[in-house]
Design an enzyme around this catalytic site. Structure first.
Site, mmCIF file in Angstrom:
data_model
loop_
_atom_site.group_PDB
_atom_site.id
_atom_site.type_symbol
_atom_site.label_atom_id
_atom_site.label_comp_id
_atom_site.label_asym_id
_atom_site.label_seq_id
_atom_site.Cartn_x
_atom_site.Cartn_y
_atom_site.Cartn_z
ATOM 1 N N GLN A 27 0.846 -1.191 0.000
ATOM 2 C CA GLN A 27 0.000 0.000 0.000
ATOM 3 C C GLN A 27 0.879 1.238 0.000
ATOM 4 O OE1 GLN A 27 -2.421 1.410 3.455
ATOM 5 N NE2 GLN A 27 -4.149 1.017 2.098
ATOM 6 N N CYS A 57 -6.317 7.057 4.832
ATOM 7 C CA CYS A 57 -5.679 7.360 6.108
ATOM 8 C C CYS A 57 -5.946 8.803 6.516
ATOM 9 C CB CYS A 57 -4.174 7.107 6.023
ATOM 10 S SG CYS A 57 -3.321 7.343 7.594
ATOM 11 N N LYS A 96 -7.910 1.948 -1.841
ATOM 12 C CA LYS A 96 -8.621 1.833 -0.563
ATOM 13 C C LYS A 96 -9.040 3.229 -0.128
ATOM 14 C CE LYS A 96 -8.711 -0.446 3.893
ATOM 15 N NZ LYS A 96 -9.019 0.601 4.850
ATOM 16 N N HIS A 128 -13.600 1.448 3.400
ATOM 17 C CA HIS A 128 -13.840 1.506 4.842
ATOM 18 C C HIS A 128 -15.144 2.269 5.029
ATOM 19 C CE1 HIS A 128 -12.000 2.277 9.091
ATOM 20 N NE2 HIS A 128 -13.300 2.069 9.152
ATOM 21 N N ASN A 168 -14.855 -2.935 4.461
ATOM 22 C CA ASN A 168 -13.949 -2.915 5.611
ATOM 23 C C ASN A 168 -14.570 -2.048 6.698
ATOM 24 O OD1 ASN A 168 -11.145 -0.952 6.459
ATOM 25 N ND2 ASN A 168 -11.354 -3.068 7.105
ATOM 26 N N GLY A 169 -14.242 -2.389 7.964
ATOM 27 C CA GLY A 169 -14.662 -1.539 9.063
ATOM 28 C C GLY A 169 -15.550 -2.232 10.067
ATOM 29 N N GLY A 170 -15.001 -2.530 11.253
ATOM 30 C CA GLY A 170 -15.805 -3.051 12.344
ATOM 31 C C GLY A 170 -16.317 -4.461 12.163
ATOM 32 N N GLY A 190 -9.486 -6.129 9.604
ATOM 33 C CA GLY A 190 -8.335 -5.347 10.035
ATOM 34 C C GLY A 190 -7.928 -5.664 11.454
ATOM 35 N N ARG A 191 -8.493 -4.928 12.409
ATOM 36 C CA ARG A 191 -8.066 -5.079 13.802
ATOM 37 C C ARG A 191 -8.280 -6.490 14.334
ATOM 38 N NH1 ARG A 191 -11.511 -0.562 16.220
ATOM 39 N NH2 ARG A 191 -12.497 -0.734 14.181
#
Length: 289
Positions: A27, A57, A96, A128, A168-170, A190-191
């Site tokens: 990336q 970002c 992204k 995201h 993406n996201g949560g 992700g996380r």
């Protein structure tokens, strides 16, 4: 990695990887088409399987360099960056992004951005499903505070069905993954993938029928990788910090984390620390029994 760092920095330190990591994407962040194209070519020549342009970002540091989420306000520039990157390499180039930034709160802004970059040839967007607030929220807060809007990503796929849309996201549970895959083409974890790395094995098992491995066996397979790093002069913690959550949710996980956290950073720490962490976990299991 910023395009400037790739072009001018220590490439082996920034971009070196192990063959076991394939397929692997690089990336890049930046806003200069020629520099991004140069960096993309370097990445492709080094063996990366995909080059991704970061338009998501939200940190102040990247805003000052005029890249990241602030570029969602400049779709024509992102389109130019994408076109230059794709012309420079034969591997796929992807983007992204967020669903918007700051005052952008309509689907139309996201559609305008995607239309412009798609017109330049981009067919894969990793979205995201949160806005980014460029002022007032830290990068960590921007991953958690703005509300998720999955429906906006679903609509993007409905209205542009030819696109490869990855959400993406949560997203944390296997049930969530399965539900999203009914609406879009892919899911990015992700996380949860970082904090609970075994979740990736569970996803592969659920979606593809891949046999579910034993965690201890997975850890044993990591030994040659760890010892190769140590032979190059790296510290044990550079690898083990990424597996602290391997036993997350299981008895003995706390003892495993504690040993790695307390010992892996010490000079001379080797695979024996991992074995002690595994032994501590087994000891905690026996106590629990």
């Amino acid at each position: 990695v910023t395009a400037a760092a790739v072009v001018h920095g220590a490439r082996e330190r920034l971009l070196g990887f192990d063959p076991a990591e394939h397929p692997l994407a690089l990336q890049l962040g930046g806003a200069e088409p020629a520099e991004l194209a140069h960096a993309a070519r370097i990445g492709a020549d080094l063996g990366y399987d995909e080059i991704n342009l970061n338009v998501g970002c939200p940190s102040d540091r990247v805003q000052s360099g005029r890249f990241g989420a602030c570029l969602m306000r400049e779709p024509a520039l992102v389109a130019s960056c994408f076109a230059a990157m794709q012309a420079a390499v034969s591997v796929p180039v992807t983007v992204k992004c967020r669903i918007g930034v700051d005052e952008q709160d309509e689907y139309a802004a996201l559609a305008e951005f995607v239309d412009a970059v798609h017109a330049a040839g981009c067919t894969t967007f990793i979205v995201h499903a949160r806005k980014a607030w460029l002022q007032g929220l830290s990068p960590k807060e921007n991953r958690e505070v703005p509300p998720l809007n999955y429906e906006r990503v679903y609509r993007l796929k409905r209205e542009l069905p030819a696109l490869n849309v990855i959400i993406n996201g949560g997203i944390a549970s296997l049930a969530d993954v399965a539900e999203h895959l009914r609406r879009v083409d892919g899911v990015m974890l992700g996380r949860v993938a970082y904090h609970e790395p075994f979740r990736l094995a569970e996803v592969a098992h659920a979606l593809d029928g891949t046999p579910l491995p034993e965690r201890d066996a997975l850890l044993a397979r990591l030994r040659p990788y760890v010892e190769a790093h140590l032979a190059r002069g790296d510290r044990l913690q550079h690898v083990t910090r990424h597996i602290l959550g391997l036993y997350q949710g299981l008895p003995g996980a706390r003892a495993f984390r504690r040993v790695l956290s307390e010992q892996a950073h010490r000079p001379g720490a080797d695979w024996g620390v991992v074995e002690r962490a595994m032994a501590a976990r087994r000891g905690e299991l026996r106590q629990a029994a």
